[in-house]
Design a protein around this motif. Sequence first.
Motif, short mmCIF file in Angstrom:
data_model
loop_
_atom_site.label_atom_id
_atom_site.label_comp_id
_atom_site.label_asym_id
_atom_site.label_seq_id
_atom_site.Cartn_x
_atom_site.Cartn_y
_atom_site.Cartn_z
N SER A 1 0.84 -1.20 0.00
CA SER A 1 0.00 0.00 0.00
C SER A 1 0.87 1.26 0.00
N PHE A 2 0.53 2.23 -0.86
CA PHE A 2 1.35 3.43 -1.00
C PHE A 2 0.69 4.68 -0.42
N ASN A 3 -0.51 5.03 -0.84
CA ASN A 3 -1.22 6.20 -0.31
C ASN A 3 -2.56 5.74 0.25
N GLN A 4 -2.87 6.15 1.44
CA GLN A 4 -4.17 5.83 2.02
C GLN A 4 -4.83 7.12 2.47
N PHE A 5 -6.09 7.28 2.09
CA PHE A 5 -6.87 8.42 2.55
C PHE A 5 -8.24 7.94 3.00
N ILE A 6 -8.71 8.44 4.13
CA ILE A 6 -10.01 8.07 4.68
C ILE A 6 -10.88 9.32 4.79
N LEU A 7 -12.12 9.22 4.32
CA LEU A 7 -13.08 10.31 4.41
C LEU A 7 -14.20 9.91 5.37
N PRO A 8 -14.27 10.48 6.57
CA PRO A 8 -15.35 10.15 7.51
C PRO A 8 -16.63 10.89 7.13
N LEU A 9 -17.74 10.17 7.05
CA LEU A 9 -19.04 10.74 6.78
C LEU A 9 -19.97 10.47 7.95
N THR A 10 -21.25 10.77 7.83
CA THR A 10 -22.17 10.69 8.97
C THR A 10 -22.24 9.29 9.57
N SER A 11 -22.39 8.28 8.72
CA SER A 11 -22.55 6.90 9.22
C SER A 11 -21.64 5.92 8.50
N GLU A 12 -20.61 6.43 7.87
CA GLU A 12 -19.73 5.54 7.11
C GLU A 12 -18.37 6.19 6.91
N PHE A 13 -17.45 5.40 6.40
CA PHE A 13 -16.12 5.88 6.02
C PHE A 13 -15.86 5.46 4.57
N LEU A 14 -15.25 6.35 3.80
CA LEU A 14 -14.76 6.01 2.48
C LEU A 14 -13.25 5.94 2.53
N PHE A 15 -12.70 5.03 1.77
CA PHE A 15 -11.27 4.72 1.86
C PHE A 15 -10.72 4.61 0.45
N THR A 16 -9.54 5.18 0.21
CA THR A 16 -8.87 4.99 -1.08
C THR A 16 -7.42 4.60 -0.84
N ASP A 17 -6.89 3.81 -1.77
CA ASP A 17 -5.53 3.30 -1.65
C ASP A 17 -5.05 2.90 -3.04
N HIS A 18 -3.77 2.65 -3.18
CA HIS A 18 -3.29 1.99 -4.40
C HIS A 18 -2.08 1.12 -4.04
N GLY A 19 -1.95 0.02 -4.76
CA GLY A 19 -0.87 -0.91 -4.50
C GLY A 19 -0.24 -1.40 -5.78
N ASP A 20 0.83 -2.20 -5.63
CA ASP A 20 1.53 -2.68 -6.83
C ASP A 20 1.07 -4.08 -7.25
N ALA A 21 0.18 -4.72 -6.44
CA ALA A 21 -0.37 -6.04 -6.79
C ALA A 21 -1.54 -6.33 -5.86
N TYR A 22 -2.51 -7.05 -6.35
CA TYR A 22 -3.63 -7.54 -5.54
C TYR A 22 -4.35 -6.44 -4.75
N PRO A 23 -4.84 -5.38 -5.34
CA PRO A 23 -4.86 -5.13 -6.77
C PRO A 23 -3.70 -4.21 -7.18
N ARG A 24 -3.31 -4.28 -8.45
CA ARG A 24 -2.39 -3.29 -9.00
C ARG A 24 -3.26 -2.20 -9.65
N SER A 25 -3.85 -1.39 -8.80
CA SER A 25 -4.78 -0.37 -9.28
C SER A 25 -5.06 0.61 -8.16
N VAL A 26 -5.79 1.66 -8.51
CA VAL A 26 -6.37 2.54 -7.52
C VAL A 26 -7.68 1.91 -7.07
N SER A 27 -7.91 1.82 -5.75
CA SER A 27 -9.10 1.14 -5.26
C SER A 27 -9.80 1.97 -4.21
N PHE A 28 -11.11 1.73 -4.08
CA PHE A 28 -11.93 2.41 -3.09
C PHE A 28 -12.64 1.37 -2.23
N ALA A 29 -13.01 1.79 -1.03
CA ALA A 29 -13.80 0.93 -0.15
C ALA A 29 -14.76 1.79 0.65
#
Length: 377
Positions: free
Chosen positions: A9-37
């Motif tokens: 994992s290289f960059n992680q950012f978390i966005l806190p909202l009223t009843s949830e959290f959004l998360f973004t990250d990117h890695g070099d494998a599994y996945p080798r992509s920008v991903s959200f959660a």
Amino acid sequence: MIIPYANHSFNQFILPLTSEFLFTDHGDAYPRSVSFARFQQDSDTKRLHTFALDGSSGQSGTFVEMGRLIKTSSGSIVTGSYGQNVNNPRNLFIIRFDNNLTSCSQPLYLMNYTGEAGHTTHPKITTLNMECYFLLLEKYVFTNQNPNSWSSAKTDYLLTYMLIIDEQGKHLSQVQELSCIRLNMNDTLHYNRQTKKVYWSINNGRQSILSFALDPTAYITLNAAAVEVAPAPAEFEFSIQGTDNSCYVKINKYIGTKPTLIIPETINRLSVTTIGEKAFAFAGISKITLSTDIIIPAGVSRIGAQVFSYYPKLTIVIISGTISLDLFTFSDCPDLQSVSIPQMVTDVGYVAFSECTGLNASTRAELQRRFGDRAFQ
């Protein structure tokens, strides 16, 4: 809840909202992509992978850098920089996705560096209002973009820029250069609606932290529906001189066509203090067709050699402050009739008014009385 996993994992950012959290990250494998959660209480963690990054799985060099997540009226935005493949310059992009994390846009590129123009890095974003989003970024020259050939050669910082967009990525301002401003990799921007300033802090060497407070309205005017771009000094080529808190503007060349020229007191909120050599020389020959007045503000402390030489349509010069005139400053301006120089100026450069044959009798007598024959010889 299941925490999302990204290999290396290289960059992680978390966005806190009223009843949830959004998360973004990117890695070099599994996945080798920008991903959200999406984390939501009493619900399964939902994941969404975006575009795949160039290179084979596990290559440490992804050459993408992520910025902060922000909320919009219809979903969220994340910003980053990427070159689409490892041999291209990195450019600023945004990705938009909906509230339910069911779909996302392809990267929308906001800049278009090519060849050796440089690379976008340290992208930042914050919300001004639900229609305007403020971005900062830096431009670098990278010596090496090949993920399989590591290099210790120096990477060089060039400039810092700001930009305002809407949630579709449309530019609401010009890309504006900012002087004497730096960013870190993982610092975040925070906009205070009361002070109307954007705040962030960076490392200032090993012993201190440097904090910034930037007012976007110094460069643009914000309103509820749109952003109007402040007038740019398109008639000047200029450079930022000095360092840190002592930056100033030097006008290098006049490229405009206005019949009446007013030299600004500031450009990009920095004082205009110097006019470079030959900055206005010959400017009137093909471009200026009407008689031209020039007003020089009090903040300008030096005018270089031959700045206004060979300016055939120049008729009036007004100088407002204590100033140093160099050699041949106004030489060979045959239509120059009137010159106003404050009494606090006690000397001008050698032959500053040579061949100014159109000076009226009273102006010439006053200049000769104050500065002697050397101003005309």
